[in-house]
Design an enzyme around this catalytic site. Structure first.
Site, PDB file in Angstrom:
ATOM      1  N   ASP A  57       0.868  -1.186   0.000  1.00 49.86           N
ATOM      2  CA  ASP A  57       0.000   0.000   0.000  1.00 49.86           C
ATOM      3  C   ASP A  57       0.904   1.234   0.000  1.00 49.86           C
ATOM      4  OD1 ASP A  57      -1.637   2.171   0.966  1.00 49.86           O
ATOM      5  OD2 ASP A  57      -3.111   0.661   1.553  1.00 49.86           O
ATOM      6  N   THR A  91      -4.228   7.961   0.033  1.00 47.16           N
ATOM      7  CA  THR A  91      -3.512   7.316  -1.078  1.00 47.16           C
ATOM      8  C   THR A  91      -2.861   8.360  -1.972  1.00 47.16           C
ATOM      9  OG1 THR A  91      -4.917   5.367  -1.042  1.00 47.16           O
ATOM     10  CG2 THR A  91      -3.819   5.841  -3.124  1.00 47.16           C
ATOM     11  N   LYS A 104      13.686  10.854  -4.220  1.00 46.50           N
ATOM     12  CA  LYS A 104      14.753  11.727  -3.709  1.00 46.50           C
ATOM     13  C   LYS A 104      15.945  10.894  -3.236  1.00 46.50           C
ATOM     14  CE  LYS A 104      15.561  14.870   0.108  1.00 46.50           C
ATOM     15  NZ  LYS A 104      15.019  15.280   1.397  1.00 46.50           N
ATOM     16  N   ARG A 105      15.652   9.825  -2.480  1.00 47.32           N
ATOM     17  CA  ARG A 105      16.738   8.988  -1.925  1.00 47.32           C
ATOM     18  C   ARG A 105      17.551   8.317  -3.006  1.00 47.32           C
ATOM     19  NH1 ARG A 105      13.068   8.021   2.185  1.00 47.32           N
ATOM     20  NH2 ARG A 105      12.083   6.384   0.960  1.00 47.32           N
ATOM     21  N   TYR A 144     -10.944  13.023  -4.198  1.00 42.67           N
ATOM     22  CA  TYR A 144     -10.106  12.686  -5.363  1.00 42.67           C
ATOM     23  C   TYR A 144      -9.467  13.950  -5.934  1.00 42.67           C
ATOM     24  CZ  TYR A 144      -8.992  10.619  -9.975  1.00 42.67           C
ATOM     25  OH  TYR A 144      -8.365  10.182 -11.123  1.00 42.67           O
ATOM     26  N   TYR A 158       8.834  19.287  -4.241  1.00 38.05           N
ATOM     27  CA  TYR A 158      10.008  18.393  -4.173  1.00 38.05           C
ATOM     28  C   TYR A 158      10.993  18.753  -5.289  1.00 38.05           C
ATOM     29  CZ  TYR A 158       9.167  15.049  -0.433  1.00 38.05           C
ATOM     30  OH  TYR A 158       9.037  14.462   0.797  1.00 38.05           O
TER      31      TYR A 158
HETATM   32  P1  NAD Z   1      -7.657   1.730 -11.550  1.00 30.09           P
HETATM   33  O1  NAD Z   1      -8.569   1.885 -10.393  1.00 30.09           O
HETATM   34  O2  NAD Z   1      -7.934   0.640 -12.529  1.00 30.09           O
HETATM   35  O3  NAD Z   1      -6.156   1.578 -11.067  1.00 30.09           O
HETATM   36  C1  NAD Z   1      -5.654   2.089  -9.853  1.00 30.09           C
HETATM   37  C2  NAD Z   1      -4.723   1.048  -9.249  1.00 30.09           C
HETATM   38  O4  NAD Z   1      -4.168   1.574  -8.020  1.00 30.09           O
HETATM   39  C3  NAD Z   1      -5.448  -0.246  -8.880  1.00 30.09           C
HETATM   40  O5  NAD Z   1      -4.709  -1.357  -9.310  1.00 30.09           O
HETATM   41  C4  NAD Z   1      -5.530  -0.188  -7.351  1.00 30.09           C
HETATM   42  O6  NAD Z   1      -5.608  -1.462  -6.756  1.00 30.09           O
HETATM   43  C5  NAD Z   1      -4.265   0.560  -7.017  1.00 30.09           C
HETATM   44  N1  NAD Z   1      -4.310   1.228  -5.707  1.00 30.09           N
HETATM   45  C6  NAD Z   1      -5.315   1.986  -5.208  1.00 30.09           C
HETATM   46  N2  NAD Z   1      -4.979   2.420  -3.974  1.00 30.09           N
HETATM   47  C7  NAD Z   1      -3.748   1.942  -3.704  1.00 30.09           C
HETATM   48  C8  NAD Z   1      -2.879   2.031  -2.593  1.00 30.09           C
HETATM   49  N3  NAD Z   1      -3.207   2.737  -1.489  1.00 30.09           N
HETATM   50  N4  NAD Z   1      -1.678   1.398  -2.649  1.00 30.09           N
HETATM   51  C9  NAD Z   1      -1.332   0.674  -3.753  1.00 30.09           C
HETATM   52  N5  NAD Z   1      -2.105   0.538  -4.834  1.00 30.09           N
HETATM   53  C10 NAD Z   1      -3.317   1.166  -4.804  1.00 30.09           C
HETATM   54  O7  NAD Z   1      -7.657   3.157 -12.282  1.00 30.09           O
HETATM   55  P2  NAD Z   1      -6.884   3.642 -13.604  1.00 30.09           P
HETATM   56  O8  NAD Z   1      -7.909   4.183 -14.516  1.00 30.09           O
HETATM   57  O9  NAD Z   1      -5.954   2.608 -14.091  1.00 30.09           O
HETATM   58  O10 NAD Z   1      -6.079   4.878 -13.030  1.00 30.09           O
HETATM   59  C11 NAD Z   1      -4.682   4.849 -12.785  1.00 30.09           C
HETATM   60  C12 NAD Z   1      -4.200   6.231 -12.406  1.00 30.09           C
HETATM   61  O11 NAD Z   1      -4.467   7.152 -13.461  1.00 30.09           O
HETATM   62  C13 NAD Z   1      -4.882   6.785 -11.148  1.00 30.09           C
HETATM   63  O12 NAD Z   1      -3.939   7.486 -10.388  1.00 30.09           O
HETATM   64  C14 NAD Z   1      -5.904   7.746 -11.707  1.00 30.09           C
HETATM   65  O13 NAD Z   1      -6.188   8.794 -10.805  1.00 30.09           O
HETATM   66  C15 NAD Z   1      -5.196   8.259 -12.953  1.00 30.09           C
HETATM   67  N6  NAD Z   1      -6.172   8.740 -13.947  1.00 30.09           N
HETATM   68  C16 NAD Z   1      -6.926   7.868 -14.679  1.00 30.09           C
HETATM   69  C17 NAD Z   1      -7.868   8.361 -15.570  1.00 30.09           C
HETATM   70  C18 NAD Z   1      -8.710   7.450 -16.425  1.00 30.09           C
HETATM   71  O14 NAD Z   1      -9.552   7.965 -17.167  1.00 30.09           O
HETATM   72  N7  NAD Z   1      -8.544   6.151 -16.441  1.00 30.09           N
HETATM   73  C19 NAD Z   1      -8.045   9.743 -15.709  1.00 30.09           C
HETATM   74  C20 NAD Z   1      -7.276  10.586 -14.931  1.00 30.09           C
HETATM   75  C21 NAD Z   1      -6.326  10.088 -14.055  1.00 30.09           C
END
Ligand code: NAD
Ligand code: UDP
Length: 313
Positions: A57, A91, A104-105, A144, A158
């Site tokens: 996580d 998250t 950074k590290r 979000y 950073y």
């Molecule tokens: P998704 O929900 O399919 O993927 C997110 C992944 O992050 C999942 O595998 C989930 O299990 C993992 N995750 C969630 N919380 C976590 C935690 N605390 N520790 C470790 N893993 C964790 O969504 P996605 O569409 O693949 O999105 C991926 C990234 O792209 C996200 O950051 C999202 O905000 C960004 N994003 C996606 C879209 C889109 O349209 N798909 C648009 C804008 C931004």
């Protein structure tokens, strides 16, 4: 060969990114807590000796010697990010802090998957990177939106304070294979409903717009962004400027699936943005003329094929 960490690597976008980075000859560590991701998305990569899977996580620190980090960990569907809003903020914010600390590290370059949601319900159309946005800080979507905005703040600071090599991309609505059938976002919802001949749930009057990008176009943009010179940090919009109403999307999906589904209007969720379309001039200029190449119909056809397979239709 670079050693690359992909957080959220078992999710929809992350799984495509892991596949692409391996294809390009890199070593990939895929980190995920499986909140919305699934092993099914990356199972075909497991036999590759250059692919490593870590259940972790991002709210807790993680240590590894890597050259690059793509920070994607965060639920992206409104249904899932609103399920536990405090966890969503953690998250985004603690995940960014932990991954920036790692960058950074070990002196790694780090890319943040930010979002068009930083523009909220935009009053500027199409959205340019210089627009500050219109976000309700206490609304249903704020966990979000504000989490992602704070992550951008951490990234730029950073960079300024600690000279970490950062890249920020703002992703607009992206769809494609590996979306979870219960993901809850509009493209997967409509396709699954149409394939099962169930009502298509259009929110509000369906006149709100979105610009839909096929996942392959996004991955190309992401990889190009990581490869830009160190003095270019972004943020940069990555999206497809083709703009459609949600009703138009519903009609296209019904027609492409030859479905018997009927449209059913459901209440519009609060703070649902009324319009969204990226200005991609900066991406075109900085990312070697990058632009989306896959039109909505073609992308929908590929996604429909994927859902037919996993739903066994
Ligand atoms: P998704 O929900 O399919 O993927 C997110 C992944 O992050 C999942 O595998 C989930 O299990 C993992 N995750 C969630 N919380 C976590 C935690 N605390 N520790 C470790 N893993 C964790 O969504 P996605 O569409 O693949 O999105 C991926 C990234 O792209 C996200 O950051 C999202 O905000 C960004 N994003 C996606 C879209 C889109 O349209 N798909 C648009 C804008 C931004
Ligand atoms: N939407 C819809 N029916 C659904 C799911 C979503 O009409 O079953 C609408 C939603 O209200 C929004 C748009 O489709 O106006 C895009 O929603 P999504 O959750 O995919 O992403 P968003 O861009 O809102 O984060």
């Amino acid at each position: 060969m670079n050693r690359i960490l992909v957080t959220g690597g078992a999710g929809f976008i992350g799984s495509h990114l892991c596949e692409r980075l391996l294809k390009d000859g890199n070593e990939v560590i895929c980190l995920d807590n499986y909140f919305t991701g699934a092993k099914r998305n990356i199972i075909h990569l497991m036999d590759n000796p250059y692919f490593e899977l870590v259940r972790h996580d991002v709210c807790s620190p993680y240590f590894a010697e890597v050259d690059q980090i793509y920070n994607l960990a965060c639920p992206a569907s409104p249904v899932h990010y609103q399920y536990n809003p405090i966890k969503t903020v953690k998250t985004s914010v603690m995940g960014a802090l932990n991954m920036l600390g790692l960058a950074k590290r070990v002196n790694a370059k780090i890319l943040q998957a930010s979002t068009s949601e930083v523009y909220g319900d935009p009053t500027v159309h199409p959205q340019v990177e210089s627009y500050w946005g219109n976000v309700n800080p206490i609304g249903e979507r704020s966990c979000y939106d504000e989490g992602k905005r704070c992550a951008e703040t951490l990234f730029v600071n950073y960079h300024k304070q600690n000279h970490v090599k950062i890249k920020i991309i703002r992703i607009f609505n992206t769809y494609g294979p590996n979306m979870h059938p219960c993901d809850g976002r509009v493209v997967s919802n409509f396709i699954v409903q149409a394939l099962q001949n169930k009502d298509i749930t259009v929110a509000g009057n369906g006149m709100q717009t979105r610009s839909f990008q096929y996942v392959d176009d996004l991955i190309e943009g992401m990889v190009r962004m990581m490869d830009t010179a160190d003095d270019f940090t972004g943020p940069v919009n990555i999206g497809n400027p083709g703009e459609f109403t949600i009703l138009e999307l519903a009609e296209k999906v019904i027609s492409l699936t030859h479905s018997k589904s009927k449209i059913k209007f459901i209440p519009l969720p609060s703070d649902d943005p009324m319009q969204r379309k990226p200005d991609i001039s900066l991406a075109q200029e900085k990312l070697n003329n990058w632009k989306p190449t896959i039109h909505l119909e073609e992308g929908l056809e590929r996604t429909i094929e994927y859902f037919k397979k996993i739903l066994d239709i």
